[in-house]
Motif scaffolding. Structure first.
Motif, PDB file in Angstrom:
ATOM      1  N   VAL A 237     162.515  97.117 110.749  1.00 15.96           N
ATOM      2  CA  VAL A 237     161.192  96.667 110.669  1.00 15.96           C
ATOM      3  C   VAL A 237     160.517  96.970 109.238  1.00 15.96           C
ATOM      4  O   VAL A 237     159.945  96.182 108.712  1.00 15.96           O
ATOM      5  N   GLN A 238     161.102  97.911 108.693  1.00 17.53           N
ATOM      6  CA  GLN A 238     160.699  98.209 107.189  1.00 17.53           C
ATOM      7  C   GLN A 238     161.227  97.129 106.302  1.00 17.53           C
ATOM      8  O   GLN A 238     160.750  96.653 105.348  1.00 17.53           O
ATOM      9  N   ASN A 239     162.511  96.635 106.610  1.00 14.66           N
ATOM     10  CA  ASN A 239     163.037  95.421 105.902  1.00 14.66           C
ATOM     11  C   ASN A 239     162.206  94.177 106.005  1.00 14.66           C
ATOM     12  O   ASN A 239     161.864  93.371 105.195  1.00 14.66           O
ATOM     13  N   LEU A 240     161.734  94.105 107.434  1.00 15.70           N
ATOM     14  CA  LEU A 240     160.810  92.809 107.357  1.00 15.70           C
ATOM     15  C   LEU A 240     159.671  92.985 106.687  1.00 15.70           C
ATOM     16  O   LEU A 240     158.917  92.088 106.259  1.00 15.70           O
ATOM     17  N   LYS A 241     159.126  94.288 106.662  1.00 12.67           N
ATOM     18  CA  LYS A 241     157.930  94.401 105.728  1.00 12.67           C
ATOM     19  C   LYS A 241     158.137  93.972 104.236  1.00 12.67           C
ATOM     20  O   LYS A 241     157.164  93.466 103.782  1.00 12.67           O
ATOM     21  N   SER A 242     159.310  94.636 103.761  1.00 12.99           N
ATOM     22  CA  SER A 242     159.673  94.279 102.446  1.00 12.99           C
ATOM     23  C   SER A 242     159.766  92.612 102.180  1.00 12.99           C
ATOM     24  O   SER A 242     159.692  92.219 101.146  1.00 12.99           O
ATOM     25  N   GLN A 243     160.215  92.035 103.429  1.00 13.03           N
ATOM     26  CA  GLN A 243     160.081  90.487 103.207  1.00 13.03           C
ATOM     27  C   GLN A 243     158.712  89.755 103.066  1.00 13.03           C
ATOM     28  O   GLN A 243     158.528  88.543 103.019  1.00 13.03           O
ATOM     29  N   HIS A 244     157.728  90.648 103.672  1.00 14.00           N
ATOM     30  CA  HIS A 244     156.410  90.020 103.656  1.00 14.00           C
ATOM     31  C   HIS A 244     156.055  89.079 104.830  1.00 14.00           C
ATOM     32  O   HIS A 244     155.519  88.226 104.631  1.00 14.00           O
TER      33      HIS A 244
ATOM     34  N   GLU B 295     156.756 101.469 114.729  1.00 15.78           N
ATOM     35  CA  GLU B 295     156.989 101.065 113.226  1.00 15.78           C
ATOM     36  C   GLU B 295     156.219  99.814 112.726  1.00 15.78           C
ATOM     37  O   GLU B 295     155.578  99.881 111.734  1.00 15.78           O
ATOM     38  N   ALA B 296     156.115  98.757 113.628  1.00 17.41           N
ATOM     39  CA  ALA B 296     155.506  97.700 113.346  1.00 17.41           C
ATOM     40  C   ALA B 296     153.851  98.140 113.073  1.00 17.41           C
ATOM     41  O   ALA B 296     153.009  97.722 112.120  1.00 17.41           O
ATOM     42  N   LYS B 297     153.317  98.820 113.987  1.00 15.33           N
ATOM     43  CA  LYS B 297     152.148  99.521 113.829  1.00 15.33           C
ATOM     44  C   LYS B 297     151.736 100.261 112.456  1.00 15.33           C
ATOM     45  O   LYS B 297     150.983  99.888 111.770  1.00 15.33           O
ATOM     46  N   LYS B 298     152.685 101.069 112.230  1.00 21.78           N
ATOM     47  CA  LYS B 298     152.669 101.840 110.992  1.00 21.78           C
ATOM     48  C   LYS B 298     152.813 100.893 109.949  1.00 21.78           C
ATOM     49  O   LYS B 298     152.197 101.345 108.914  1.00 21.78           O
ATOM     50  N   GLN B 299     153.602  99.790 109.790  1.00 21.11           N
ATOM     51  CA  GLN B 299     153.685  99.017 108.670  1.00 21.11           C
ATOM     52  C   GLN B 299     152.644  97.947 108.739  1.00 21.11           C
ATOM     53  O   GLN B 299     152.633  97.005 107.753  1.00 21.11           O
ATOM     54  N   ASP B 300     151.821  97.846 109.558  1.00 20.21           N
ATOM     55  CA  ASP B 300     150.615  96.984 110.003  1.00 20.21           C
ATOM     56  C   ASP B 300     151.134  95.387 110.020  1.00 20.21           C
ATOM     57  O   ASP B 300     150.591  94.530 109.438  1.00 20.21           O
ATOM     58  N   ILE B 301     152.134  95.209 110.742  1.00 21.73           N
ATOM     59  CA  ILE B 301     152.720  94.085 111.062  1.00 21.73           C
ATOM     60  C   ILE B 301     152.654  93.651 112.604  1.00 21.73           C
ATOM     61  O   ILE B 301     152.884  94.331 113.427  1.00 21.73           O
TER      62      ILE B 301
ATOM     63  N   GLN C 157     152.009  99.457 125.280  1.00 25.78           N
ATOM     64  CA  GLN C 157     152.203  99.928 123.754  1.00 25.78           C
ATOM     65  C   GLN C 157     151.083  99.311 122.902  1.00 25.78           C
ATOM     66  O   GLN C 157     151.385  99.315 121.521  1.00 25.78           O
ATOM     67  N   GLY C 158     150.245  98.323 123.284  1.00 30.13           N
ATOM     68  CA  GLY C 158     149.249  97.591 122.364  1.00 30.13           C
ATOM     69  C   GLY C 158     149.623  96.349 122.054  1.00 30.13           C
ATOM     70  O   GLY C 158     148.936  95.824 121.266  1.00 30.13           O
ATOM     71  N   VAL C 159     150.743  95.630 122.425  1.00 29.90           N
ATOM     72  CA  VAL C 159     150.986  94.423 122.213  1.00 29.90           C
ATOM     73  C   VAL C 159     149.987  93.400 122.993  1.00 29.90           C
ATOM     74  O   VAL C 159     149.867  93.741 124.134  1.00 29.90           O
ATOM     75  N   THR C 160     149.450  92.402 122.361  1.00 27.67           N
ATOM     76  CA  THR C 160     148.507  91.442 123.029  1.00 27.67           C
ATOM     77  C   THR C 160     148.950  89.843 123.159  1.00 27.67           C
ATOM     78  O   THR C 160     148.620  89.240 123.815  1.00 27.67           O
TER      79      THR C 160
END
Ligand SMILES: [Zn+2]
Length: 425
Positions: free
Chosen positions: A169-176, A200-206, A224-227
């Motif tokens: 997920v952090q890798n995807l965050k760095s890919q924007h 982790e997606a929540k933490k990274q705001d994705i 878990q909040g996915v909609t």
């Protein structure tokens, strides 16, 4: 004219090459269907200036600015550009640009690619929104998470542990990337890996989007909040309890019927298949598959074809019941999916919304599903910048020659398409 045509053939034109409007454009006389579900407005005027809608309403209330280029649209029908919340476009960059133009010519002015996008293509999606080249506004979920697919060689992440999932997920965050995609398909990820991805997606705001076809997976993620869901649970018929659950959690679904129907639809509709615009919107292998007479005969002669069609219509009660309860159903098609090859860009989006009408959605509601509601789901905003013909919104427009309310199949009678104030050549 000759120069413009040559540019369009040789390469994907930039907005500058097409030449933006010199001044305001007034589209006058059309019946206006604004995407909000509001009743149509006859004899409307829509004024576009730059990339924005400056004014829209009945002719008596909208002044045409001095010096405006007036587009006479009496007898025509003006809608917002369509939005497809579930596509794929894992192709070489130059091919992606061509398919995007093909999609745009079908009136799809926004698309979301839901996984299988390689890191090197991610910047292209942002460029569509910055209008570096002519394309729909495009979003990407990057590589996505899938244990074994969705097809051999797909560039998806396949984490074995929660820690690996978080690193991905952090890798995807760095890919924007704009979204993160989880396929809840067999074989499934262990629950702790899924929880790590979502957390982790929540933490990274994705924002997370997910492929689901069973109620258990739907609840696992929604708890878990996915909609934002692609496809629908088809393991059990829709129940009042599931509708109440979906409503209480503000879930949305992109049913993605076009991908299933395309397996026979184009064989049954050679008049659509043979349109150059449709051919341009297919990958070469898909074009070949649809031109293969033996494959066509086998598909249309298959003993279980009627059964497969009936299974597709089994999703209709879900669509109708959820929509009537106020649960958002939005257009998503799997257009451009590698595994399918025969779900074309553009036309698939029209089939999707046409099937919502067949499922019992009133035409205005089906059009809202394909415009404003899909934009709301993608942007996570009740008042998105596009998806409706309202003052101040992006000038993404679809002008039709025939009335989609009288016959929903008229959405493909396309006269012209505008993206961000520029007519698509
Ligand atoms: Zn898909």
């Amino acid at each position: 004219m000759g120069v413009v045509a040559a540019v369009a053939v040789l390469s994907v034109p930039s907005f500058a090459q097409i030449g933006g409007a010199q001044g305001p454009i007034a589209i006058a006389g059309a019946r206006l269907i604004d995407g909000t579900g509001a009743p149509p407005i006859d004899d409307s005027v829509v004024v576009v200036e730059g990339d924005r809608i400056r004014n829209a309403g009945p002719r008596a209330r909208v002044q045409i600015p001095r010096g405006a280029t007036v587009v006479e649209a009496t007898g025509k029908f003006l809608l917002p550009g369509l939005v497809d919340a579930h596509c794929h476009i894992n192709q070489p960059p130059e091919d992606m640009k061509r398919y995007w133009v093909a999609q745009l010519r079908w009136g799809v002015t926004t698309m979301r690619s839901a996984g299988n996008d390689k890191p090197e293509t991610v910047p292209l999606f942002r460029q569509t929104r910055d209008r570096v080249f002519l394309a729909p506004r495009a979003y990407t979920a990057g590589q996505g998470f899938n244990v074994s697919g969705p097809y051999p060689g797909a560039p998806t992440f396949k984490p074995k542990t929660p820690d690996e999932a978080r690193a991905n997920v952090q890798n995807l965050k760095s890919q924007h990337v704009d979204f993160l995609k989880i396929w809840m398909t067999n074989p499934m990820f262990p629950p702790d890996v899924i929880s790590a991805i979502v957390d982790e997606a929540k933490k990274q705001d994705i924002p997370v989007i997910s492929h689901v076809t069973d109620v258990k997976s739907l609840r696992q993620l929604a708890d878990q909040g996915v909609t934002d869901f692609l496809h629908t649970p088809t393991d059990v018929p829709v129940t009042p309890e599931l509708i109440a659950y979906a409503k209480s959690r503000k879930l949305s679904f992109a049913p993605t019927l076009a991908n299933i129907e395309s397996r026979w639809f184009y064989y049954e509709h050679p008049e659509i298949l043979n349109m150059p615009m449709l051919q341009d919107a297919l990958y070469p292998r898909g074009r070949q598959m649809l031109a293969d007479a033996a494959r066509k005969a086998e598909t249309l002669g298959a003993a279980d074809l009627a059964q497969r069609k009936a299974r597709l219509r089994d999703v209709y009660p879900f669509i109708k019941a959820m929509s009537e309860a106020g649960v958002r159903i939005v257009t998503g098609t799997d257009c451009g999916a590698e595994a399918s090859q025969i779900t074309p860009f553009g036309h698939a989006t029209h089939r999707e919304l046409q099937m919502y009408a067949e499922a019992g959605m009133p035409p205005l509601t089906a059009i809202r599903a394909a415009t404003l509601d899909a934009a709301r789901v993608i942007t996570r905003s009740e008042d998105p910048d596009y998806g409706a013909i309202r003052v101040g919104k992006a000038a993404d427009l679809l002008l039709l020659d025939a009335d989609p309310i009288a016959d929903i199949n008229n959405t493909i009678k396309i006269n012209r398409v505008m993206r961000a104030g520029t007519w698509v050549p």
